[in-house]
Write a protein that holds these residues in place. Sequence first.
Motif, mmCIF file in Angstrom:
data_model
loop_
_atom_site.group_PDB
_atom_site.id
_atom_site.type_symbol
_atom_site.label_atom_id
_atom_site.label_comp_id
_atom_site.label_asym_id
_atom_site.label_seq_id
_atom_site.Cartn_x
_atom_site.Cartn_y
_atom_site.Cartn_z
ATOM 1 N N ARG A 65 89.190 47.676 93.267
ATOM 2 C CA ARG A 65 90.598 47.896 93.628
ATOM 3 C C ARG A 65 91.202 49.025 92.775
ATOM 4 N NH1 ARG A 65 93.582 43.909 96.346
ATOM 5 N NH2 ARG A 65 92.402 42.047 96.937
ATOM 6 N N ARG A 66 90.947 48.970 91.470
ATOM 7 C CA ARG A 66 91.533 49.952 90.566
ATOM 8 C C ARG A 66 90.883 51.332 90.728
ATOM 9 N NH1 ARG A 66 96.121 49.608 89.835
ATOM 10 N NH2 ARG A 66 95.997 50.955 87.990
ATOM 11 N N ILE A 67 89.600 51.359 91.052
ATOM 12 C CA ILE A 67 88.934 52.640 91.328
ATOM 13 C C ILE A 67 89.604 53.317 92.521
ATOM 14 C CG2 ILE A 67 86.813 53.644 92.281
ATOM 15 C CD1 ILE A 67 85.228 51.807 90.439
ATOM 16 N N CYS A 68 89.841 52.547 93.579
ATOM 17 C CA CYS A 68 90.493 53.102 94.768
ATOM 18 C C CYS A 68 91.898 53.598 94.428
ATOM 19 C CB CYS A 68 90.549 52.048 95.867
ATOM 20 S SG CYS A 68 88.934 51.662 96.590
ATOM 21 N N HIS A 69 92.596 52.862 93.580
ATOM 22 C CA HIS A 69 93.939 53.291 93.177
ATOM 23 C C HIS A 69 93.888 54.623 92.443
ATOM 24 C CE1 HIS A 69 97.984 53.195 91.435
ATOM 25 N NE2 HIS A 69 97.422 53.492 90.281
ATOM 26 N N HIS A 70 92.997 54.741 91.458
ATOM 27 C CA HIS A 70 92.944 55.951 90.640
ATOM 28 C C HIS A 70 92.473 57.171 91.437
ATOM 29 C CE1 HIS A 70 93.953 54.585 86.561
ATOM 30 N NE2 HIS A 70 93.417 53.435 86.898
ATOM 31 N N LEU A 71 91.685 56.958 92.474
ATOM 32 C CA LEU A 71 91.215 58.076 93.299
ATOM 33 C C LEU A 71 92.192 58.402 94.423
ATOM 34 C CD1 LEU A 71 87.373 57.362 93.628
ATOM 35 C CD2 LEU A 71 88.516 58.993 92.123
ATOM 36 N N GLY A 72 93.307 57.665 94.481
ATOM 37 C CA GLY A 72 94.311 57.938 95.500
ATOM 38 C C GLY A 72 93.927 57.465 96.878
ATOM 39 N N GLY A 74 94.193 54.225 97.852
ATOM 40 C CA GLY A 74 94.965 53.047 98.214
ATOM 41 C C GLY A 74 94.247 51.769 97.814
ATOM 42 N N GLU A 75 94.836 51.047 96.877
ATOM 43 C CA GLU A 75 94.201 49.828 96.384
ATOM 44 C C GLU A 75 94.000 48.811 97.496
ATOM 45 O OE1 GLU A 75 95.126 46.505 92.905
ATOM 46 O OE2 GLU A 75 95.859 48.564 92.692
ATOM 47 N N GLU A 76 94.893 48.829 98.480
ATOM 48 C CA GLU A 76 94.797 47.856 99.576
ATOM 49 C C GLU A 76 93.595 48.123 100.487
ATOM 50 O OE1 GLU A 76 97.215 51.357 100.916
ATOM 51 O OE2 GLU A 76 97.090 50.082 99.122
ATOM 52 N N ASN A 77 93.002 49.316 100.372
ATOM 53 C CA ASN A 77 91.866 49.675 101.237
ATOM 54 C C ASN A 77 90.517 49.459 100.563
ATOM 55 O OD1 ASN A 77 93.668 50.657 103.278
ATOM 56 N ND2 ASN A 77 93.917 52.546 102.114
#
Length: 308
Positions: A65-72, A74-77
Amino acid sequence: MSNVGSNIFLIDRSATDRNPCICGQPSCPKIRACFQSIGDARGLNLALPSLGGSRNAAIKEYKLRRICHHLGLGEENFEQYATTDTRNRSITSLPTPGGSPPNDSTRNKNDNPMRSKKCIAVHHFHPEVIQLFVTNNKFQFFDYLTESFVLESGLWQNGYTHDDYFPGEAVKSKGKKLGRVFVTVPTYTNALEDYRRAAIRYRICDIIKSCNDAMENRNDGSGASFLGRADDDENDDEEDTLQPLNKKGRFSTMNAHDLQRAVCVLAADVEQLEIKNKRLEQQLEVEKTRNDRAAIEDLFQSGIDLPK
């Protein structure tokens, strides 16, 4: 003070995963190929975790989740960026023609195993983190970082925030609780400049080796070997920087500017060694103080009178 990102995190050369990084950035595969050309860990791709496993499932999901957030992304994806494994591990092989019993660990070749691997490039992680994971030319990635490491490495509020703390139960290592931990996330955006400097360091180390070899063979009549004239990488634009090592010139033992750079690299290495040595001395002093206190407590408990 030298930048840790300019170091070369040398690993044993081996095939790296060809799956693309989920970041989708056009420069990402070029940067990875460049680091791979100098044998650096940042030339690797890491497989992202699959969901639903039994081992550390909660921390792996939160990390994704946090990896997706930091890469832009979307944490929800996060679910669409997980490695998926639809292989049927319950299928056993058929008996062999000779009547031998089937091997339960061998899947039938006709069961069409499917594993869709999703990856992230190592160069997205901070060099302090990468350095932690390289030991004896081997790279081993961990799902979490201790709170003390993040604080001491200067990563707190420098990419890592409260949201990167793992909110689940305390992580255990060798039966001991580690307290609060951070999931390991990609926070770094300076890999291009790091490669520029690491490539220079690599070629400087190459020229130092050539100088050493020339010194060792100075009586063989061949004389010192000359290397090709080096271009000035400091003036490279992005396109020039994103060139594998075999497309770059080599530094020359007869070029005063190149030799000055070699001396600067050696001086920076000495500086880093001095810093590490100071840290070790401080740790030894703390350990000595702790042992002295323990010895005094033992004397009191044993009833021995201390000298006045």
